[in-house]
Write a protein that holds these residues in place. Sequence first.
Motif, PDB file in Angstrom:
ATOM      1  N   ARG A 261     -46.214  12.702  57.248  1.00  0.00           N
ATOM      2  CA  ARG A 261     -46.888  14.209  56.841  1.00  0.00           C
ATOM      3  C   ARG A 261     -45.886  15.259  57.021  1.00  0.00           C
ATOM      4  O   ARG A 261     -45.577  15.922  55.983  1.00  0.00           O
ATOM      5  N   ASN A 262     -45.032  15.329  58.055  1.00  0.00           N
ATOM      6  CA  ASN A 262     -44.135  16.311  58.290  1.00  0.00           C
ATOM      7  C   ASN A 262     -42.917  16.257  57.488  1.00  0.00           C
ATOM      8  O   ASN A 262     -42.240  17.316  56.811  1.00  0.00           O
ATOM      9  N   SER A 263     -42.368  14.930  57.367  1.00  0.00           N
ATOM     10  CA  SER A 263     -41.478  14.786  56.364  1.00  0.00           C
ATOM     11  C   SER A 263     -41.709  15.324  54.759  1.00  0.00           C
ATOM     12  O   SER A 263     -40.847  15.930  54.176  1.00  0.00           O
ATOM     13  N   LEU A 264     -42.904  15.187  54.374  1.00  0.00           N
ATOM     14  CA  LEU A 264     -43.381  15.449  53.002  1.00  0.00           C
ATOM     15  C   LEU A 264     -43.201  17.021  52.899  1.00  0.00           C
ATOM     16  O   LEU A 264     -42.666  17.409  51.995  1.00  0.00           O
ATOM     17  N   ARG A 265     -43.813  17.619  53.810  1.00  0.00           N
ATOM     18  CA  ARG A 265     -43.857  19.112  53.847  1.00  0.00           C
ATOM     19  C   ARG A 265     -42.245  19.931  54.169  1.00  0.00           C
ATOM     20  O   ARG A 265     -42.201  20.801  53.604  1.00  0.00           O
ATOM     21  N   ALA A 266     -41.369  19.060  54.823  1.00  0.00           N
ATOM     22  CA  ALA A 266     -40.137  19.504  54.805  1.00  0.00           C
ATOM     23  C   ALA A 266     -39.224  19.048  53.776  1.00  0.00           C
ATOM     24  O   ALA A 266     -38.026  19.508  53.723  1.00  0.00           O
ATOM     25  N   SER A 267     -39.695  18.306  52.558  1.00  0.00           N
ATOM     26  CA  SER A 267     -38.731  17.798  51.648  1.00  0.00           C
ATOM     27  C   SER A 267     -38.464  19.016  50.552  1.00  0.00           C
ATOM     28  O   SER A 267     -39.446  19.871  50.673  1.00  0.00           O
ATOM     29  N   TYR A 268     -37.721  18.618  49.512  1.00  0.00           N
ATOM     30  CA  TYR A 268     -37.387  19.483  48.522  1.00  0.00           C
ATOM     31  C   TYR A 268     -38.162  19.467  47.142  1.00  0.00           C
ATOM     32  O   TYR A 268     -38.382  17.988  47.101  1.00  0.00           O
ATOM     33  N   ARG A 269     -38.156  20.404  46.419  1.00  0.00           N
ATOM     34  CA  ARG A 269     -38.686  19.929  45.180  1.00  0.00           C
ATOM     35  C   ARG A 269     -37.365  19.950  44.052  1.00  0.00           C
ATOM     36  O   ARG A 269     -36.322  20.286  44.667  1.00  0.00           O
ATOM     37  N   CYS A 270     -37.656  19.234  42.930  1.00  0.00           N
ATOM     38  CA  CYS A 270     -36.363  18.747  42.046  1.00  0.00           C
ATOM     39  C   CYS A 270     -35.539  20.113  41.880  1.00  0.00           C
ATOM     40  O   CYS A 270     -34.132  20.097  42.066  1.00  0.00           O
ATOM     41  N   ASP A 271     -36.167  21.030  41.503  1.00  0.00           N
ATOM     42  CA  ASP A 271     -35.505  22.460  41.250  1.00  0.00           C
ATOM     43  C   ASP A 271     -34.446  23.122  42.365  1.00  0.00           C
ATOM     44  O   ASP A 271     -33.270  23.466  42.155  1.00  0.00           O
ATOM     45  N   GLU A 272     -35.005  22.600  43.600  1.00  0.00           N
ATOM     46  CA  GLU A 272     -34.313  23.316  44.657  1.00  0.00           C
ATOM     47  C   GLU A 272     -33.180  22.409  45.128  1.00  0.00           C
ATOM     48  O   GLU A 272     -32.120  22.866  45.299  1.00  0.00           O
ATOM     49  N   VAL A 273     -33.279  21.055  44.858  1.00  0.00           N
ATOM     50  CA  VAL A 273     -32.405  20.124  44.925  1.00  0.00           C
ATOM     51  C   VAL A 273     -31.232  20.562  43.707  1.00  0.00           C
ATOM     52  O   VAL A 273     -30.102  20.672  44.120  1.00  0.00           O
TER      53      VAL A 273
ATOM     54  N   ASP B 173     -45.227  25.924  50.522  1.00  0.00           N
ATOM     55  CA  ASP B 173     -43.786  26.429  51.095  1.00  0.00           C
ATOM     56  C   ASP B 173     -43.235  25.147  51.707  1.00  0.00           C
ATOM     57  O   ASP B 173     -44.060  24.363  52.415  1.00  0.00           O
ATOM     58  N   ARG B 174     -42.003  25.200  52.188  1.00  0.00           N
ATOM     59  CA  ARG B 174     -41.436  24.240  52.767  1.00  0.00           C
ATOM     60  C   ARG B 174     -41.355  24.641  54.260  1.00  0.00           C
ATOM     61  O   ARG B 174     -41.407  25.906  54.584  1.00  0.00           O
ATOM     62  N   ILE B 175     -42.044  23.456  55.264  1.00  0.00           N
ATOM     63  CA  ILE B 175     -41.743  23.660  56.765  1.00  0.00           C
ATOM     64  C   ILE B 175     -40.718  22.641  57.220  1.00  0.00           C
ATOM     65  O   ILE B 175     -40.885  21.495  56.887  1.00  0.00           O
ATOM     66  N   ALA B 176     -39.739  23.112  57.874  1.00  0.00           N
ATOM     67  CA  ALA B 176     -38.601  22.218  58.159  1.00  0.00           C
ATOM     68  C   ALA B 176     -39.290  21.473  59.351  1.00  0.00           C
ATOM     69  O   ALA B 176     -40.172  21.866  60.141  1.00  0.00           O
ATOM     70  N   GLU B 177     -38.880  20.222  59.488  1.00  0.00           N
ATOM     71  CA  GLU B 177     -39.056  19.344  60.790  1.00  0.00           C
ATOM     72  C   GLU B 177     -37.828  19.221  61.606  1.00  0.00           C
ATOM     73  O   GLU B 177     -36.849  19.453  61.360  1.00  0.00           O
ATOM     74  N   PRO B 178     -38.039  18.621  62.816  1.00  0.00           N
ATOM     75  CA  PRO B 178     -36.851  18.281  63.619  1.00  0.00           C
ATOM     76  C   PRO B 178     -35.996  17.448  62.993  1.00  0.00           C
ATOM     77  O   PRO B 178     -36.385  16.525  62.531  1.00  0.00           O
ATOM     78  N   GLU B 179     -34.566  17.794  63.268  1.00  0.00           N
ATOM     79  CA  GLU B 179     -33.709  17.000  62.258  1.00  0.00           C
ATOM     80  C   GLU B 179     -33.771  15.498  62.919  1.00  0.00           C
ATOM     81  O   GLU B 179     -33.733  14.748  61.872  1.00  0.00           O
ATOM     82  N   LEU B 180     -33.693  15.251  64.162  1.00  0.00           N
ATOM     83  CA  LEU B 180     -33.592  13.847  64.539  1.00  0.00           C
ATOM     84  C   LEU B 180     -35.030  13.317  64.608  1.00  0.00           C
ATOM     85  O   LEU B 180     -35.994  14.043  65.424  1.00  0.00           O
ATOM     86  N   MET B 181     -35.390  12.136  64.444  1.00  0.00           N
ATOM     87  CA  MET B 181     -36.798  11.243  64.540  1.00  0.00           C
ATOM     88  C   MET B 181     -36.283  10.136  65.397  1.00  0.00           C
ATOM     89  O   MET B 181     -36.286   9.138  64.956  1.00  0.00           O
ATOM     90  N   ASP B 182     -35.821  10.324  66.511  1.00  0.00           N
ATOM     91  CA  ASP B 182     -35.243   9.376  67.482  1.00  0.00           C
ATOM     92  C   ASP B 182     -35.687   9.006  68.742  1.00  0.00           C
ATOM     93  O   ASP B 182     -35.003   8.716  69.559  1.00  0.00           O
ATOM     94  N   SER B 183     -37.232   9.500  68.980  1.00  0.00           N
ATOM     95  CA  SER B 183     -37.810   9.229  70.284  1.00  0.00           C
ATOM     96  C   SER B 183     -37.749   7.401  69.977  1.00  0.00           C
ATOM     97  O   SER B 183     -37.953   6.968  69.080  1.00  0.00           O
TER      98      SER B 183
END
Length: 223
Positions: free
Chosen positions: A181-193, A2-12
Motif C-alpha cells: 500500500r505504501n509503495s503504491l503511494r510512493a511510486s511515480y506516474r509515467c510523466d514524472e518518470v 499526491d505522492r507520499i514517500a516511504e522509508p528507503e529501506l524495507m529491511d526489518s
Amino acid sequence: MDRIAEPELMDSPEQAQAYANADFAQPHDRFVQLFREYFDQPELSGLDVLDLGCGPADVTVRFARAHPNTRITGIDAGPNMLALARRAVELAGLTDRIHLIQGHLPGYALHHARFDVVISNSLLHHLADPVHLWEAVQRAGKPGARVFVMDLLRPACATEWDFLVEQYARGEPEVLRRDFRNSLRASYRCDEVEAQLEGAGLGGLAVRAVSDRHWIAAGQLRG
Ligand SMILES: C[S@@+](CC[C@H](N)C(=O)[O-])C[C@H]1O[C@@H](n2cnc3c(N)ncnc32)[C@H](O)[C@@H]1O
C-alpha cells in the motif's frame, strides 16, 4: 493522488522475510518477458548484467535462468534482504554466475562503465531522490548498454489504490499489505518518470505503463 514517500529501506527481518515469501512469479516473469520483447533478443550471451536494488534476488535468479550465458551482479543496501538473496542464489545453484554486493545508492562506488545491461525492479520509488537511480544507471552502464527498469505506478485515486491492494495483496501477511500500500503511494506516474529521465540526460529511454500497476523505462545508453 499526491505522492507520499516511504522509508528507503524495507529491511526489518519481518519485512524482508514477508517480501521474500511472497509469490511474485507473475510480475517477475513478466519483467523477464518484457525485457526480451523490448530488445527483441531471446537470449543474451557473454554479457555482464547489473541488478540495482536486487532485494531477495527473485528477479535476479529468473533473469539468470532466462539468459544462461550471463554474469549478474546484484546490489542492495539491506543486509536482511541480501542474506535472503544469498540463500536464494545458493538454492538455485547460481553462485558461479550471480555475485551479490551490499551497497547503498548513492555512495556505493559502482564500477564505471562496466556493465552491458542494467536492470532494476521496484527500487526507484524507495529512493530518497530518484536521480540516484538514473545516475547509477549512467555510471555503471557501458556506452550503448541496455537499460530496463520496472516499478510500480501510483494509482490515480483512492478507489484505485484500495482496489489494487485488495486485488494483489488479499490474504497476504499484514506487513506485506502495508508495504505494498505504501509503495503504491510512493511510486511515480509515467510523466514524472519521463521528466526525471529528461533531467538526468536519459531522455532516450522510453516509458510506458505495462499493467494496472507497473511501468517500464527501457532503451540504450548513448553509444
Ligand atoms: C521492493 S524491493 C525490490 C527488490 C527486488 N528488485 C525485487 O523486485 O524483488 C526494494 C529493494 O531496494 C533496496 N533499496 C532501497 N533503497 C536502496 C538504496 N538507496 N540503495 C540500494 N538498495 C536500496 C531495499 O533494500 C529493497 O531490497
